[in-house]
Design an enzyme around this catalytic site. Sequence first.
Site, PDB file in Angstrom:
ATOM      1  N   GLY A  87       0.831  -1.207   0.000  1.00  0.00           N
ATOM      2  CA  GLY A  87       0.000   0.000   0.000  1.00  0.00           C
ATOM      3  C   GLY A  87       0.860   1.249   0.000  1.00  0.00           C
ATOM      4  CG  ASP A 122      10.656   7.097   8.093  1.00  0.00           C
ATOM      5  OD1 ASP A 122      10.189   6.807   6.969  1.00  0.00           O
ATOM      6  OD2 ASP A 122      11.846   7.394   8.269  1.00  0.00           O
ATOM      7  N   GLY A 123       7.243   6.719   6.860  1.00  0.00           N
ATOM      8  CA  GLY A 123       6.423   7.508   5.939  1.00  0.00           C
ATOM      9  C   GLY A 123       7.169   8.645   5.274  1.00  0.00           C
ATOM     10  CG  ASP A 249       5.315  -3.478  -4.902  1.00  0.00           C
ATOM     11  OD1 ASP A 249       5.793  -4.576  -5.197  1.00  0.00           O
ATOM     12  OD2 ASP A 249       5.955  -2.607  -4.288  1.00  0.00           O
TER      13      ASP A 249
HETATM   14  P1  AMP Z   1       9.340   0.788  -2.591  1.00  0.00           P
HETATM   15  O1  AMP Z   1      10.426  -0.251  -2.508  1.00  0.00           O
HETATM   16  O2  AMP Z   1       9.833   2.180  -2.327  1.00  0.00           O
HETATM   17  O3  AMP Z   1       8.549   0.699  -3.847  1.00  0.00           O
HETATM   18  O4  AMP Z   1       8.359   0.491  -1.357  1.00  0.00           O
HETATM   19  C1  AMP Z   1       7.759  -0.759  -1.104  1.00  0.00           C
HETATM   20  C2  AMP Z   1       6.687  -0.590  -0.064  1.00  0.00           C
HETATM   21  O5  AMP Z   1       7.225  -0.091   1.155  1.00  0.00           O
HETATM   22  C3  AMP Z   1       5.586   0.384  -0.450  1.00  0.00           C
HETATM   23  O6  AMP Z   1       4.392  -0.102   0.112  1.00  0.00           O
HETATM   24  C4  AMP Z   1       6.021   1.661   0.216  1.00  0.00           C
HETATM   25  O7  AMP Z   1       4.963   2.535   0.458  1.00  0.00           O
HETATM   26  C5  AMP Z   1       6.625   1.143   1.500  1.00  0.00           C
HETATM   27  N1  AMP Z   1       7.654   2.044   2.041  1.00  0.00           N
HETATM   28  C6  AMP Z   1       8.919   2.207   1.593  1.00  0.00           C
HETATM   29  N2  AMP Z   1       9.572   3.101   2.339  1.00  0.00           N
HETATM   30  C7  AMP Z   1       8.722   3.523   3.298  1.00  0.00           C
HETATM   31  C8  AMP Z   1       8.808   4.435   4.378  1.00  0.00           C
HETATM   32  N3  AMP Z   1       9.927   5.106   4.641  1.00  0.00           N
HETATM   33  N4  AMP Z   1       7.716   4.605   5.144  1.00  0.00           N
HETATM   34  C9  AMP Z   1       6.578   3.931   4.893  1.00  0.00           C
HETATM   35  N5  AMP Z   1       6.438   3.050   3.905  1.00  0.00           N
HETATM   36  C10 AMP Z   1       7.493   2.834   3.105  1.00  0.00           C
HETATM   37 MG    MG Z   2       7.005   1.135  -4.680  1.00  0.00          MG
END
Ligand code: AMP
Ligand code: MG
Length: 491
Positions: A87, A122-123, A249
């Site tokens: 998500g 941490d978002g 994703d």
């Molecule tokens: P990504 O590898 O950046 O495509 O992220 C994979 C998943 O991890 C997605 O659901 C992102 O929203 C979540 N995500 C990555 N980094 C963070 C973060 N610092 N805080 C919250 N969610 C994260």
């Molecule tokens: Mg992603």
Amino acid sequence: MTLPVTTPRFAALGDPYSTAYPTRPLPTPTLLHLNVALAESLGIGPEDRATPEFASILAGNAPWPGFEPRASVYAGHQFGQFVPQLGDGRALLIAEIDDRAGRGHEIQLKGAGPTPYSRHADGRAVLRSSIREYLCSEAMHALGIPTTRALALIGSPQPVRRETIETAAVVCRVAPSFVRFGHFEFWYYRGEPERLQPLADHVIERHFPEFADRPDRYAAWLTEVVSRTARLMAQWQAVGFCHGVMNTDNFSALGLTIDYGPFGFLDAFDSHHICNHSDEGGRYAWDRQPVIGQWNCTKMLQACLPLLASEPKAAVEIAQPIADGYARAYGEAMIAAWRGKLGLQTAQDGDEGLINRWLSLLQGSRADFTRSWRHLSAVSSAEGSSADLVRDEIADIAAFDAWLPDYQARLRAEGSVDGERAARMNAVNPKYVLRNHLAQRAIERAEAGDAREVEHLFTLLSRPFDEQPEHEAYAAEPPPEARQIEVSCSS
Ligand code: AMP
Ligand code: MG
């Protein structure tokens, strides 16, 4: 402000698909870059851009009046493993803007705080990765490759912990839709197939209206998704773009390049190049991207089987030829792209051999991918003429000298005119790409408080096919010390 802002149509799908959640303000946000051309195309004029309100909205420090931000839920196959719930963990959809042509553009903030899908993270997004996403998505757009866009980059002194302590940033991203393959996988694997149809109907009605009235609307749409994905992979290959995290994703249901993390452009050509330091097995190496794109499409089709027919066997019978279409679409797009890069206007027997020999000689020489293709345009088709510019890029001179006469003969065989061909080739073989060492320099300067190099690269990369002789140094190979730069999933 007098902007053509609406509630995102995606939000109308309601709660199971996304959740309202406020952004979390950042201390002393600074607008480090605004994409004025994109703002203009969205109808965000100078007066709106100058308001303090607009700057606060872009940072996530104020909501768009009248609309609550939303995070959507999706799942995904990460490095081959299914993860049932991901998500928008750090992305919030804040509004939708209709441009002058009436097309909707979703506005999303990445890094504006945690959401219900943050899974203890941490978002936030760090400045380093935000600069990379900001610059690369616009560079890809300028290369003519379908992608999400970037409207604004905001920095803040808020500390963020990764391997080291870094600072926070927000990227304001823009796309017709941020729906991913993983959005469909979520409902399928959760055992709620009845949730697929409203989602697919939204995507088709908003983004594929040409299929909306067809009785086979889902099959038609999925055929188009597969074909767009295949063509996108060919476009990535052709410019030497490596995505780095081709999880489902991170694959767009609209065929856009999305989620720029540990991406890279090929410097010295190695077909097995792995741009993501965290990808130990090389699952997403450059030469595996086309087959991974295909694998992802099969996952997407699997998740959408309930849309195709109520009987599983009948659904598979519809899905199989759609899946089979990938190889054809990719093969056609790729050979056309290679021919275009070689300046060929016709298709002739032996072209594949010519292309493969050229790629293996680049590989054997570890020649710079971008420079070698670019310099090929200066070759004359005349028998026996030399080709110093490109020859200088190649270490294996013997292999090059064996290949060149065949290439020249092939050019003559279609009556190729040197000047015209050079112009065509220079319009598809970029002079400038976002090499890691260039991004790294802009990052280091921005981290030290000077964002001018971000602006400089942004402007340079908005015209990647132009010579821009004053910026020749940006077309150089990375210096030896910069070849060690490692990018990982940490962002
Ligand atoms: P990504 O590898 O950046 O495509 O992220 C994979 C998943 O991890 C997605 O659901 C992102 O929203 C979540 N995500 C990555 N980094 C963070 C973060 N610092 N805080 C919250 N969610 C994260
Ligand atoms: Mg992603």
